[in-house]
Design an enzyme around this catalytic site. Sequence first.
Site, PDB file in Angstrom:
ATOM      1  N   GLU A 182       0.812  -1.214   0.000  1.00 54.46           N
ATOM      2  CA  GLU A 182       0.000   0.000   0.000  1.00 54.46           C
ATOM      3  C   GLU A 182       0.852   1.274   0.000  1.00 54.46           C
ATOM      4  OE1 GLU A 182      -2.682  -0.506   3.334  1.00 54.46           O
ATOM      5  OE2 GLU A 182      -4.136  -1.534   2.055  1.00 54.46           O
ATOM      6  N   GLU A 251      -7.149  -7.400  -1.015  1.00 56.80           N
ATOM      7  CA  GLU A 251      -7.722  -7.274   0.332  1.00 56.80           C
ATOM      8  C   GLU A 251      -9.152  -6.769   0.250  1.00 56.80           C
ATOM      9  OE1 GLU A 251      -5.508  -5.101   3.246  1.00 56.80           O
ATOM     10  OE2 GLU A 251      -3.580  -5.959   2.635  1.00 56.80           O
TER      11      GLU A 251
END
Length: 498
Positions: A182, A251
């Site tokens: 991320e 995710e």
Amino acid sequence: MRGVGFVFVLVSLLGAIATTSFASTVTYDHRALVIDGKRRVLISGSIHYPRSTPDMWPDLIQKSKDGGLDVIETYVFWNLHEPVRRQYDFKGRNDLVKFVKTVAEAGLYVHLRIGPYVCAEWNYGGFPLWLHFIPGIQFRTDNGPFKEEMQIFTAKIVDMMKKENLYASQGGPIILSQIENEYGNIDSAYGSAAKSYIQWAASMATSLDTGVPWVMCQQADAPDPMINTCNGFYCDQFTPNSVKKPKMWTENWTGWFLSFGGAVPYRPVEDIAFAVARFFQLECLPMMKFSTFSVYIAGLLRQPKWGHLKDLHKAIKLCEAALIATDPTITSLGTNLEASVYKTGTGSCAAFLANVRTNSDATVNFSGNSYHLPAWSVSILPDCKNVALNTAQINSMAVMPRFMQQSLKNDIDSSDGFQSGWSWVDEPVGISKNNAFTKLGLLEQINITADKSDYLWYSLSTEIQGDEPFLEDGSQTVLHVESLGHALHAFINGKLAG
């Protein structure tokens, strides 16, 4: 899944991972991951090995498989494995090799998310404390000392997996790896150095020659051949940065952490299922990850979440032949109503009927038939006719209607795990006079605690002098503390005031 027969076929095919050493070729195209020349729809779940014990792993993995998962993904926790520079720990719950082999024994694949920054609601994002004190170091940027340490650790993990033949290219279960985590969410803070760092990270990872694809999640500028992937509550609008890459959801946030003083977050399983179905409706994806510990708590099934998602996975698997073969045709069925149809020349057909209205049901006509669509729901039709599942309707037969007590006597008698007993750490509460010191202002916590404690205790004493009304009757005195500290106790003359 295609009934009982398909279950046996799936198990036997995936079971070959654990019982043979035949190498697999893992690549990708614009539609899916491709394993040995065949596109696959893969559903993944998260089990973080150090958050449970080796005795728990087989049961957690089996529950994941029973729930319809194909892949287990995990982060790799640098601070656990290298707590002291060049001193490594891969024992007990840190035994990564054993965990990966346990997944393989269950006939499932592995997605190894090395990071080595992992976030994961984990202390320091998984970075070891000693990294903090290397002269001249700057984390997660084009910085020589940091890149050197990151490469050493990443290469060590890859080499460990290779020595045990755990990559699919060697006949093992690992079909994907991840570098960084991320980073796209914060890379603007690093300016031009962010881009050169990401280019370096991608080049470093691919040079390790794992024989399987690498991904970067939340990284829109991930360089080829990295697959950039989506993390979030909804990823149906996500588009990869190349038409040659598949659309992948690494995710799906099935829950959220509790902030101190904040409301308790809650995401109903109907919304999770809706988000998943919408993703498939708009474009096939090769793999999707659920946060497994939102579904299983200490090995106990959490219902109705587990049962409903199991049914969802089954319905999606019934659509696999059509999903991997062609792009969808999307048509409007009315305002905020739509149908997506995957149809092949060989007769396979799957349809997704969506009602994206938030508060009103609808009845739609599709292919000559009438279908009721609750608000904010998707119906999955694996044969373009019959509804296998609607995301807003939980099948009561798939979940336990009430809490069921189960005796552990037989398990205790037959398990060596219970013979070892429990262990715990008794951490003293409050400030010890032996190590207390005086300092003006708040401190940088990790410099003080050296990550040996999650707590840094502050104590403030003040003396009230002079003509104060509080001294007479306790009135007209307010203690106002501007702090985001998690807890505060006030004592007056040694007595708890609040």
